[in-house]
Design a protein around this motif. Structure first.
Motif, PDB file in Angstrom:
ATOM      1  N   LYS A 192       0.837  -1.203   0.000  1.00  0.00           N
ATOM      2  CA  LYS A 192       0.000   0.000   0.000  1.00  0.00           C
ATOM      3  C   LYS A 192       0.875   1.257   0.000  1.00  0.00           C
ATOM      4  N   ASP A 193       1.896   1.286   0.847  1.00  0.00           N
ATOM      5  CA  ASP A 193       2.802   2.441   0.896  1.00  0.00           C
ATOM      6  C   ASP A 193       3.529   2.634  -0.431  1.00  0.00           C
ATOM      7  N   SER A 194       3.996   1.537  -1.004  1.00  0.00           N
ATOM      8  CA  SER A 194       4.698   1.596  -2.281  1.00  0.00           C
ATOM      9  C   SER A 194       3.796   2.131  -3.395  1.00  0.00           C
ATOM     10  N   LEU A 195       2.558   1.640  -3.448  1.00  0.00           N
ATOM     11  CA  LEU A 195       1.615   2.101  -4.471  1.00  0.00           C
ATOM     12  C   LEU A 195       1.275   3.573  -4.284  1.00  0.00           C
ATOM     13  N   ARG A 196       1.067   4.002  -3.070  1.00  0.00           N
ATOM     14  CA  ARG A 196       0.739   5.415  -2.812  1.00  0.00           C
ATOM     15  C   ARG A 196       1.900   6.319  -3.223  1.00  0.00           C
ATOM     16  N   GLN A 197       3.122   5.920  -2.908  1.00  0.00           N
ATOM     17  CA  GLN A 197       4.284   6.704  -3.318  1.00  0.00           C
ATOM     18  C   GLN A 197       4.378   6.777  -4.840  1.00  0.00           C
ATOM     19  N   PHE A 198       4.157   5.643  -5.492  1.00  0.00           N
ATOM     20  CA  PHE A 198       4.192   5.613  -6.947  1.00  0.00           C
ATOM     21  C   PHE A 198       3.151   6.562  -7.531  1.00  0.00           C
ATOM     22  N   HIS A 199       1.924   6.487  -7.043  1.00  0.00           N
ATOM     23  CA  HIS A 199       0.839   7.298  -7.590  1.00  0.00           C
ATOM     24  C   HIS A 199       0.967   8.784  -7.235  1.00  0.00           C
ATOM     25  N   GLN A 200       1.736   9.106  -6.208  1.00  0.00           N
ATOM     26  CA  GLN A 200       2.012  10.510  -5.913  1.00  0.00           C
ATOM     27  C   GLN A 200       2.966  11.098  -6.954  1.00  0.00           C
ATOM     28  N   SER A 201       3.772  10.246  -7.569  1.00  0.00           N
ATOM     29  CA  SER A 201       4.786  10.705  -8.515  1.00  0.00           C
ATOM     30  C   SER A 201       4.379  10.579  -9.978  1.00  0.00           C
ATOM     31  N   TYR A 202       3.535   9.582 -10.304  1.00  0.00           N
ATOM     32  CA  TYR A 202       3.244   9.274 -11.707  1.00  0.00           C
ATOM     33  C   TYR A 202       1.762   9.045 -11.956  1.00  0.00           C
ATOM     34  N   THR A 203       1.379   9.303 -13.208  1.00  0.00           N
ATOM     35  CA  THR A 203       0.145   8.752 -13.745  1.00  0.00           C
ATOM     36  C   THR A 203       0.583   7.713 -14.763  1.00  0.00           C
ATOM     37  N   GLU A 204      -0.272   6.744 -15.011  1.00  0.00           N
ATOM     38  CA  GLU A 204       0.139   5.687 -15.929  1.00  0.00           C
ATOM     39  C   GLU A 204      -1.027   5.213 -16.767  1.00  0.00           C
ATOM     40  N   THR A 205      -0.685   4.784 -17.971  1.00  0.00           N
ATOM     41  CA  THR A 205      -1.624   4.079 -18.830  1.00  0.00           C
ATOM     42  C   THR A 205      -0.956   2.767 -19.210  1.00  0.00           C
ATOM     43  N   VAL A 206      -1.773   1.729 -19.326  1.00  0.00           N
ATOM     44  CA  VAL A 206      -1.229   0.390 -19.547  1.00  0.00           C
ATOM     45  C   VAL A 206      -1.929  -0.281 -20.717  1.00  0.00           C
ATOM     46  N   GLU A 207      -1.139  -0.831 -21.604  1.00  0.00           N
ATOM     47  CA  GLU A 207      -1.633  -1.743 -22.629  1.00  0.00           C
ATOM     48  C   GLU A 207      -1.150  -3.122 -22.217  1.00  0.00           C
ATOM     49  N   TRP A 208      -2.046  -4.095 -22.221  1.00  0.00           N
ATOM     50  CA  TRP A 208      -1.669  -5.432 -21.759  1.00  0.00           C
ATOM     51  C   TRP A 208      -2.383  -6.483 -22.587  1.00  0.00           C
ATOM     52  N   GLU A 209      -1.788  -7.670 -22.579  1.00  0.00           N
ATOM     53  CA  GLU A 209      -2.378  -8.794 -23.307  1.00  0.00           C
ATOM     54  C   GLU A 209      -1.973 -10.093 -22.623  1.00  0.00           C
ATOM     55  N   ILE A 210      -2.960 -10.928 -22.342  1.00  0.00           N
ATOM     56  CA  ILE A 210      -2.660 -12.250 -21.792  1.00  0.00           C
ATOM     57  C   ILE A 210      -2.090 -13.105 -22.911  1.00  0.00           C
ATOM     58  N   LYS A 211      -0.933 -13.677 -22.667  1.00  0.00           N
ATOM     59  CA  LYS A 211      -0.257 -14.505 -23.664  1.00  0.00           C
ATOM     60  C   LYS A 211      -0.499 -15.990 -23.442  1.00  0.00           C
ATOM     61  N   GLU A 212      -0.675 -16.381 -22.190  1.00  0.00           N
ATOM     62  CA  GLU A 212      -0.823 -17.809 -21.888  1.00  0.00           C
ATOM     63  C   GLU A 212      -1.493 -17.974 -20.534  1.00  0.00           C
ATOM     64  N   ILE A 213      -2.399 -18.927 -20.448  1.00  0.00           N
ATOM     65  CA  ILE A 213      -3.040 -19.306 -19.186  1.00  0.00           C
ATOM     66  C   ILE A 213      -2.990 -20.822 -19.084  1.00  0.00           C
ATOM     67  N   ASN A 214      -2.518 -21.308 -17.963  1.00  0.00           N
ATOM     68  CA  ASN A 214      -2.550 -22.739 -17.664  1.00  0.00           C
ATOM     69  C   ASN A 214      -3.362 -22.917 -16.395  1.00  0.00           C
ATOM     70  N   LEU A 215      -4.463 -23.673 -16.504  1.00  0.00           N
ATOM     71  CA  LEU A 215      -5.339 -23.923 -15.362  1.00  0.00           C
ATOM     72  C   LEU A 215      -5.001 -25.253 -14.707  1.00  0.00           C
ATOM     73  N   PHE A 216      -4.951 -25.244 -13.369  1.00  0.00           N
ATOM     74  CA  PHE A 216      -4.701 -26.432 -12.562  1.00  0.00           C
ATOM     75  C   PHE A 216      -5.682 -26.420 -11.401  1.00  0.00           C
ATOM     76  N   ASP A 217      -6.768 -27.162 -11.510  1.00  0.00           N
ATOM     77  CA  ASP A 217      -7.798 -27.168 -10.466  1.00  0.00           C
ATOM     78  C   ASP A 217      -8.186 -25.730 -10.117  1.00  0.00           C
ATOM     79  N   ASN A 218      -7.804 -25.266  -8.944  1.00  0.00           N
ATOM     80  CA  ASN A 218      -8.167 -23.920  -8.503  1.00  0.00           C
ATOM     81  C   ASN A 218      -7.009 -22.933  -8.570  1.00  0.00           C
ATOM     82  N   LYS A 219      -6.055 -23.195  -9.437  1.00  0.00           N
ATOM     83  CA  LYS A 219      -4.901 -22.311  -9.650  1.00  0.00           C
ATOM     84  C   LYS A 219      -4.800 -21.992 -11.128  1.00  0.00           C
TER      85      LYS A 219
END
Length: 134
Positions: free
Chosen positions: A52-79
């Motif tokens: 929480k402290d790390s995120l608050r410090q980050f957000h006090q200094s920067y704004t950010e935009t993110v582009e993301w894409e899931i490349k791979e998912i492997n399912l194992f029961d509940n993981k």
């Protein structure tokens, strides 16, 4: 009813929206009580107060935009083991050129009895410090 694969997509939509909106509490709600997060050139974080402290410090200094894409998912029961790519553009609140970071995340998610995923671990390899301007 959405599939577990669809719910992982939704999980990451919420994850990155929380980061872009500087919504620390929503971000923390996506993380299990016992977790491991490791970014490049940073110590691992394993408790929510430090995160929480790390995120608050980050957000006090920067704004950010993110582009993301899931490349791979492997399912194992509940993981789920997830690999995704990310391109983040950071803008300092003090001004200056935007910085662009890119790389991948390797994550382990766990399916909870409430029907939601929680992050157990995330290791990112974003090029930090940045190597290029946006």
């Amino acid at each position: 009813m959405e599939s577990k694969m669809e719910s992982i997509q939704k999980f990451y939509q919420q994850w990155f929206e929380a980061m872009e909106n500087a919504d620390v509490e929503s971000f923390l709600s996506l993380i299990s009580d016992e977790f491991y997060i490791k970014g490049p050139n940073q110590p691992a974080i394993t408790d929510k107060e430090t995160l929480k402290d790390s995120l608050r410090q980050f957000h006090q200094s920067y704004t950010e935009t993110v582009e993301w894409e899931i490349k791979e998912i492997n399912l194992f029961d509940n993981k789920a083991a997830v690999r995704l790519s990310e391109v983040t553009t950071l803008v300092s609140k003090e001004g200056g050129d935007a910085l662009k970071l890119d790389g991948v995340h390797f994550a382990l998610l766990s399916w909870r009895s409430d029907g939601n995923w929680k992050l157990e671990s995330d290791i990112s390899s974003l090029n930090y410090p940045p190597t290029s301007n946006a």
